[in-house]
Enzyme design. Structure first.
Site, PDB file in Angstrom:
ATOM      1  CG  HIS A 123      15.395 -17.230  -0.237  1.00 41.91           C
ATOM      2  ND1 HIS A 123      15.766 -18.462   0.246  1.00 41.91           N
ATOM      3  CD2 HIS A 123      15.348 -16.398   0.839  1.00 41.91           C
ATOM      4  CE1 HIS A 123      15.932 -18.385   1.552  1.00 41.91           C
ATOM      5  NE2 HIS A 123      15.694 -17.152   1.944  1.00 41.91           N
ATOM      6  CG  ASP A 200       9.769 -18.035  -2.807  1.00 49.66           C
ATOM      7  OD1 ASP A 200       8.918 -17.947  -1.908  1.00 49.66           O
ATOM      8  OD2 ASP A 200      10.989 -17.814  -2.606  1.00 49.66           O
ATOM      9  CD  GLN A 203       9.433 -11.697   1.881  1.00 47.68           C
ATOM     10  OE1 GLN A 203       8.760 -10.863   2.483  1.00 47.68           O
ATOM     11  NE2 GLN A 203      10.297 -12.487   2.510  1.00 47.68           N
ATOM     12  CE  LYS A 226      10.063 -15.967   4.703  1.00 48.90           C
ATOM     13  NZ  LYS A 226      11.086 -15.134   5.362  1.00 48.90           N
ATOM     14  CB  CYS A 363      18.863 -16.576   1.957  1.00 48.88           C
ATOM     15  SG  CYS A 363      19.195 -17.202   3.610  1.00 48.88           S
TER      16      CYS A 363
END
Length: 405
Positions: A123, A200, A203, A226, A363
């Site tokens: 991202h 990261d 998700q 999220k 992104c």
């Protein structure tokens, strides 16, 4: 997850209805999840009858709100398997968390000639902060390629890593392809080269059980919105020893020990990195969101969403007019291109059918270049998704194909 449980959980999310009371098939959870009523209620109480500022007030309501705010920090630590709540820094989102690491740890530790390892599927939030850091410090960036099915190629990374690499920063789960990183192997490779590993987890956190000790990374970030919580709050986890050695990033109230014009001393972590009035109500609502998903079981959520993604991929493949991207087994995310139809046009027609998908580069423009497309359509599932959402998606795609026939 049973169909009965899914159906009952849909009722917990007021955002899954149109203003006319019809079903809204929300397939954009990877961008931002809908909020259960329990989170909305927690936020409302915190903004209303319970509201006061934290840490400074000597009156009872401030003390109670402070307890609630710090209880949220402890809950996050439990949720991700941190050793201590002192390893939990509240930030505005994963983007701010990555920037904090780049500015503070990176600024203090990187020098000209040092190298940073990223991957081709990152991202923008896990690319641009490192580019800015490289420009300031003289460090250089390497990009790990992907396997044919859209996973980070750790075999290639192993051959690319050198003692000059100081940091490896990777997505735990791709926001475009849904591919899941072998995080433990990534940590072993990074540490074997003497580098730190940042993951990261935007998700991953909403759909995978996390244990920072087992993952063996050094930094981990995710966003509250999220994981069925509010916007405006995220989490940076880092090893306590790393946080203690990192200089402040922003200055202001709350992050200080003593201030004078002769010089200022700083609070220990995590307060050192939380300048100003914090995101009080957001933290309390995040606590409620974590309680909500934990009660369902993260492994159960992963299996449920992965199964829906697999069913969607199978249905899309049967049309013979779709290009699918990423691995067959993904973490609830399906990216695809419909022959002869721009993703934005598809998204517009699906919206008329009460189906919401994401259309664009997500992104992740370098990944789009790797895939050889300007954009993809992306359907992403949540704990509230079920087969009716897959069916609605396919009905909308069939209508789109008739229109563009």
């Amino acid at each position: 997850m049973s169909e009965t449980l899914v159906t009952s959980r849909k009722q917990d999310f007021p955002g899954l209805l149109t203003p006319e009371g019809e079903a809204w098939h929300y397939l954009d959870t990877a961008a931002s999840a809908q909020k259960p009523q329990a989170v909305i209620d927690a936020m409302s109480r915190a903004l209303g009858r319970d509201y006061a500022t934290v840490h400074r007030g000597v009156y009872n309501r401030s003390a109670q709100m402070t307890l609630g705010y710090e209880a949220a920090r402890k809950r996050v630590a439990e949720f991700i398997g941190a050793k201590s709540e002192n390893e939990i820094v509240f930030v505005r989102g994963a983007t701010e968390g990555i920037n904090l690491v780049a500015e503070s740890w990176g600024g203090a530790n990187l020098q000209p000639g040092d190298r940073i390892m990223l991957s081709a599927l990152e991202h923008h939030s896990n690319i641009v902060p490192w580019q800015l850091l490289a420009e300031r410090t003289g460090a250089e960036i390497d990009v790990c390629p992907l396997t044919e099915d859209g996973r980070i190629d750790l075999d290639a990374m192993e051959s690319m890593l050198t003692e000059r690499h100081k940091l490896v920063a990777l997505a735990h789960v791709s926001n475009v392809l849904g591919s899941v990183l072998d995080a433990k192997r990534a940590a072993s490779l990074a540490h074997g080269a003497g580098a730190k590993l940042l993951l990261d987890g935007c998700q991953a956190a909403p759909r995978m059980a996390l244990d920072m000790q087992a993952l063996d990374c050094d930094f981990y970030v995710f966003s509250g919105h999220k994981i069925y919580g509010p916007t405006g709050i995220g989490v940076l986890w880092a090893r306590e020893a790393l946080l203690e050695a990192m200089p402040p990033w922003q200055g202001g109230g709350a992050m200080i020990d003593k201030v004078s014009f002769a010089g200022t001393t700083y609070a220990p972590p995590p307060q050192r990195f939380e300048a100003g009035t914090p995101m009080i109500t957001e933290a309390i609502a995040l606590h409620a969101a974590i309680d909500y998903v934990s009660a369902l079981g993260l492994d159960t959520l992963f299996d449920h969403e992965s199964a829906l993604a697999a069913n969607a991929r199978a249905a899309l493949r049967d049309t013979n007019k779709v290009t699918l991207f990423g691995p067959d087994k993904s973490a609830g995310i399906v990216s695809f291109a419909l022959d002869g139809v721009h993703p934005h046009d598809l998204g517009t027609i699906l919206d008329e059918e009460n189906v919401a998908i994401r259309a664009g580069h997500h992104c992740a423009q370098p990944l789009m270049e790797h895939l050889g497309v300007p954009a993809t359509a992306r359907a992403s599932f949540g704990l509230y998704s079920d087969e009716s959402d897959v069916d609605a998606l396919m009905r909308g795609i069939e209508r789109t194909l008739r229109i563009f026939g």
